[in-house]
Design an enzyme around this catalytic site. Structure first.
Site, PDB file in Angstrom:
ATOM      1  CB  SER A 130      -0.930   0.026   1.211  1.00 18.63           C
ATOM      2  OG  SER A 130      -1.681   1.231   1.175  1.00 18.63           O
ATOM      3  N   GLY A 132       0.639   3.410  -2.941  1.00 18.64           N
ATOM      4  CA  GLY A 132       0.685   3.906  -4.319  1.00 18.64           C
ATOM      5  C   GLY A 132       2.118   4.150  -4.775  1.00 18.64           C
ATOM      6  CE  LYS A 184      -3.410  -2.339  -0.677  1.00 17.00           C
ATOM      7  NZ  LYS A 184      -3.208  -2.346  -2.096  1.00 17.00           N
ATOM      8  CG  HIS A 187      -4.979  -0.912   3.602  1.00 19.71           C
ATOM      9  ND1 HIS A 187      -5.148  -0.376   2.334  1.00 19.71           N
ATOM     10  CD2 HIS A 187      -4.165  -0.050   4.255  1.00 19.71           C
ATOM     11  CE1 HIS A 187      -4.474   0.744   2.237  1.00 19.71           C
ATOM     12  NE2 HIS A 187      -3.855   0.960   3.382  1.00 19.71           N
ATOM     13  CG  ASN A 188      -7.151  -1.575  -0.902  1.00 17.81           C
ATOM     14  OD1 ASN A 188      -6.198  -1.302  -0.199  1.00 17.81           O
ATOM     15  ND2 ASN A 188      -7.045  -1.783  -2.192  1.00 17.81           N
ATOM     16  CD  GLU A 191      -7.332   3.559   0.023  1.00 20.15           C
ATOM     17  OE1 GLU A 191      -6.581   2.591   0.262  1.00 20.15           O
ATOM     18  OE2 GLU A 191      -7.366   4.117  -1.075  1.00 20.15           O
TER      19      GLU A 191
HETATM   20  P1  NAP Z   1      -1.108  -2.388 -13.639  1.00 18.47           P
HETATM   21  O1  NAP Z   1      -1.616  -1.304 -14.513  1.00 18.47           O
HETATM   22  O2  NAP Z   1      -2.045  -3.009 -12.665  1.00 18.47           O
HETATM   23  O3  NAP Z   1      -0.491  -3.557 -14.537  1.00 18.47           O
HETATM   24  C1  NAP Z   1       0.377  -3.277 -15.623  1.00 18.47           C
HETATM   25  C2  NAP Z   1       1.552  -4.223 -15.595  1.00 18.47           C
HETATM   26  O4  NAP Z   1       1.081  -5.595 -15.680  1.00 18.47           O
HETATM   27  C3  NAP Z   1       2.453  -4.021 -16.805  1.00 18.47           C
HETATM   28  O5  NAP Z   1       3.789  -4.267 -16.421  1.00 18.47           O
HETATM   29  C4  NAP Z   1       1.943  -5.085 -17.770  1.00 18.47           C
HETATM   30  O6  NAP Z   1       2.865  -5.446 -18.750  1.00 18.47           O
HETATM   31  C5  NAP Z   1       1.711  -6.222 -16.813  1.00 18.47           C
HETATM   32  N1  NAP Z   1       0.819  -7.244 -17.360  1.00 18.47           N
HETATM   33  C6  NAP Z   1      -0.492  -7.115 -17.647  1.00 18.47           C
HETATM   34  N2  NAP Z   1      -0.969  -8.293 -18.133  1.00 18.47           N
HETATM   35  C7  NAP Z   1       0.076  -9.160 -18.139  1.00 18.47           C
HETATM   36  C8  NAP Z   1       0.221 -10.511 -18.505  1.00 18.47           C
HETATM   37  N3  NAP Z   1      -0.816 -11.222 -18.973  1.00 18.47           N
HETATM   38  N4  NAP Z   1       1.441 -11.094 -18.369  1.00 18.47           N
HETATM   39  C9  NAP Z   1       2.491 -10.381 -17.883  1.00 18.47           C
HETATM   40  N5  NAP Z   1       2.410  -9.094 -17.512  1.00 18.47           N
HETATM   41  C10 NAP Z   1       1.212  -8.488 -17.639  1.00 18.47           C
HETATM   42  O7  NAP Z   1       0.236  -1.857 -12.881  1.00 18.47           O
HETATM   43  P2  NAP Z   1       0.422  -1.087 -11.486  1.00 18.47           P
HETATM   44  O8  NAP Z   1      -0.556   0.012 -11.330  1.00 18.47           O
HETATM   45  O9  NAP Z   1       1.870  -0.819 -11.390  1.00 18.47           O
HETATM   46  O10 NAP Z   1       0.014  -2.194 -10.398  1.00 18.47           O
HETATM   47  C11 NAP Z   1       0.678  -3.434 -10.288  1.00 18.47           C
HETATM   48  C12 NAP Z   1      -0.056  -4.252  -9.233  1.00 18.47           C
HETATM   49  O11 NAP Z   1      -0.006  -3.551  -7.970  1.00 18.47           O
HETATM   50  C13 NAP Z   1      -1.552  -4.465  -9.541  1.00 18.47           C
HETATM   51  O12 NAP Z   1      -1.957  -5.704  -9.045  1.00 18.47           O
HETATM   52  C14 NAP Z   1      -2.226  -3.357  -8.744  1.00 18.47           C
HETATM   53  O13 NAP Z   1      -3.569  -3.667  -8.421  1.00 18.47           O
HETATM   54  C15 NAP Z   1      -1.336  -3.312  -7.506  1.00 18.47           C
HETATM   55  N6  NAP Z   1      -1.315  -2.023  -6.795  1.00 18.47           N
HETATM   56  C16 NAP Z   1      -1.354  -0.857  -7.487  1.00 18.47           C
HETATM   57  C17 NAP Z   1      -1.308   0.359  -6.786  1.00 18.47           C
HETATM   58  C18 NAP Z   1      -1.320   1.665  -7.528  1.00 18.47           C
HETATM   59  O14 NAP Z   1      -1.388   2.725  -6.842  1.00 18.47           O
HETATM   60  N7  NAP Z   1      -1.219   1.673  -8.859  1.00 18.47           N
HETATM   61  C19 NAP Z   1      -1.214   0.348  -5.397  1.00 18.47           C
HETATM   62  C20 NAP Z   1      -1.126  -0.864  -4.721  1.00 18.47           C
HETATM   63  C21 NAP Z   1      -1.182  -2.042  -5.441  1.00 18.47           C
HETATM   64  P3  NAP Z   1       2.863  -4.684 -20.180  1.00 18.47           P
HETATM   65  O15 NAP Z   1       3.697  -3.461 -19.973  1.00 18.47           O
HETATM   66  O16 NAP Z   1       3.497  -5.646 -21.101  1.00 18.47           O
HETATM   67  O17 NAP Z   1       1.444  -4.375 -20.542  1.00 18.47           O
END
Ligand code: NAP
Length: 388
Positions: A130, A132, A184, A187-188, A191
């Site tokens: 958590s 971001g 988590k 937590h969400n 939130e």
């Molecule tokens: P995201 O938008 O959820 O995911 C994009 C990433 O996933 C890219 O690297 C993409 O690769 C890859 N991907 C998607 N489909 C795939 C597949 N079939 N095989 C391999 N790779 C694949 O990214 P994010 O926001 O950085 O979040 C990553 C994780 O952390 C997620 O589960 C999200 O829910 C969690 N999270 C996010 C936040 C936030 O604030 N953003 C906070 C806490 C937790 P390509 O570049 O090749 O498309």
């Protein structure tokens, strides 16, 4: 390629990039891989250029770059992609290697993956992350759970990169199976609840008392110096002070429609499964759903004008009551969330330590607050506390 990287990281979107930089800052060498190679190239040509980070174009090279036991962190889109990525990785790994899923996976999926991978000798950790982008870069709140044997191998890395609260890292083992992702999820949900009660307090002061955002800024800023002191109240005060280029409050121009991300709904479903009421989170999820019915609300607002400016009591007294109401609402919401942990712990045999979970949320995450230090202290002084 020589085996020299301490850890492999898959997924270079916003979370993965920032986590890689944070880990590298703490003296570890990170090998990074992304499905689309351009993202890896772009990262290494930019932010990652001067860090001990090596980019690899294939999974085979990723695995070859890692010291043993290999540690591979997935920071990719939750759901089906995680299963597909695990399926592609497993044939390349060896017994006792460790896969960590840092995405927002459903705890039931983590429970299943931990058991399935244990059968082939691979350790699996589902870690709630958590905070971001900023948290990932400079100190997130981390909630790891899964294969208990794997934790000692990776504890130092994740403890070193986590946020610090009252001298302690906001990273501690939560429990077996899906316990980390369960933490988590709740937590969400909490939130969502925190944001909803802040929005309702805003609404009463805005429509009920007729106060505009600039008049509300000092109220939220003052609340942030007392027992409501928290990241969300702090940014609410900042939002109230933010003006558009024409000098009008920006907030009044933002469409009041919010979409659900999933974890709030999962919390409510889980609470139904455990017969542990998280009523405040449920109301927050419903409020988001109602907010998204923009056309119906627009039509209704032409028929029902609402009680604009209808509160003619002393403004100071109403604001003081609202501060108390917000605090009381938080007590209800967190007490409900921790009741859910107690019920889930019993159901899944996780032996959750509620005081530890509260301590992980004191810094680094979106719900960080002074209040969580009080909850941590309450559980630490009375570990048998049955209800907050
Ligand atoms: P995201 O938008 O959820 O995911 C994009 C990433 O996933 C890219 O690297 C993409 O690769 C890859 N991907 C998607 N489909 C795939 C597949 N079939 N095989 C391999 N790779 C694949 O990214 P994010 O926001 O950085 O979040 C990553 C994780 O952390 C997620 O589960 C999200 O829910 C969690 N999270 C996010 C936040 C936030 O604030 N953003 C906070 C806490 C937790 P390509 O570049 O090749 O498309």
């Amino acid at each position: 390629m020589p085996q020299h990287a301490d850890l492999g990281l898959i997924g270079l979107a916003v979370m993965g990039r920032n986590l890689a930089l944070n880990i590298a800052d703490h003296g570890y060498t990170v090998a990074v891989y992304n499905r689309s190679v351009e993202r890896t190239d772009e990262f290494l040509a930019g932010e990652g250029a001067d860090a001990p980070i090596v980019g690899v174009p294939t999974l085979e090279e990723l695995v070859q770059a890692l010291v043993q036991p290999r540690v591979v962190v997935l920071m990719i889109k939750a759901g089906e992609p995680v299963d597909a990525q695990i399926d592609a990785l497993v044939p390349l790994l060896e017994s006792d290697d460790i896969i960590i899923d840092g995405g927002n996976s459903q705890f039931a999926d983590t429970e299943r993956r931990t058991a399935e991978l244990a059968e082939v000798g691979i350790h699996f950790i589902g870690m709630g992350v958590s905070g971001g982008e900023e948290g990932a870069r400079y100190g997130p709140s981390l909630m790891p759970g899964g294969s208990t044997e794997a934790w000692p191998h990776v504890k130092d890395i994740f403890t070193s990169i986590a946020a610090i609260a009252e001298g302690e890292a906001c990273c501690e083992w939560v429990g077996a199976g899906g316990a980390g992702h369960y933490a988590k999820m709740v937590h969400n949900g909490i939130e969502y609840g925190d944001m909803q009660v802040i929005a309702e307090a805003y609404d009463i002061m805005s429509r009920g008392l007729g106060l505009d955002p600039p008049a509300l800024q000092p109220i939220f800023a003052r609340w942030n110096t007392g027992r409501l002191d928290s990241f969300l109240i702090e940014i609410t005060a900042d939002i109230m002070a933010t003006l558009d280029t024409d000098g009008a409050p920006l907030l009044d121009k933002v469409l009041d429609a919010a979409g659900p991300k999933g974890t709030g709904k999962w919390t409510v479903v889980a609470s139904m499964d455990q017969a542990a009421p998280t009523t405040l989170v449920a109301e927050a999820v419903y409020a988001r759903i109602v907010s998204s019915l923009v056309n119906q609300r627009t039509t209704a607002s032409g028929i029902l004008t609402g009680p604009h400016g209808a509160i003619d009591d002393d403004i100071g007294a109403v604001v003081a009551d609202l501060e108390d109401a917000l605090y009381a609402s938080k007590i209800v919401s967190y007490a409900q969330g921790f009741m859910l942990f107690e019920a889930a712990s019993e159901e899944f045999g996780w032996d959750l330590d509620t005081g530890t979970i509260a301590s992980l949320w004191r810094a680094g995450c979106i719900i960080r607050s002074r209040f969580l230090a009080d909850i941590t202290a309450a559980y630490r002084s009375n570990p048998g506390l049955s209800n907050l």
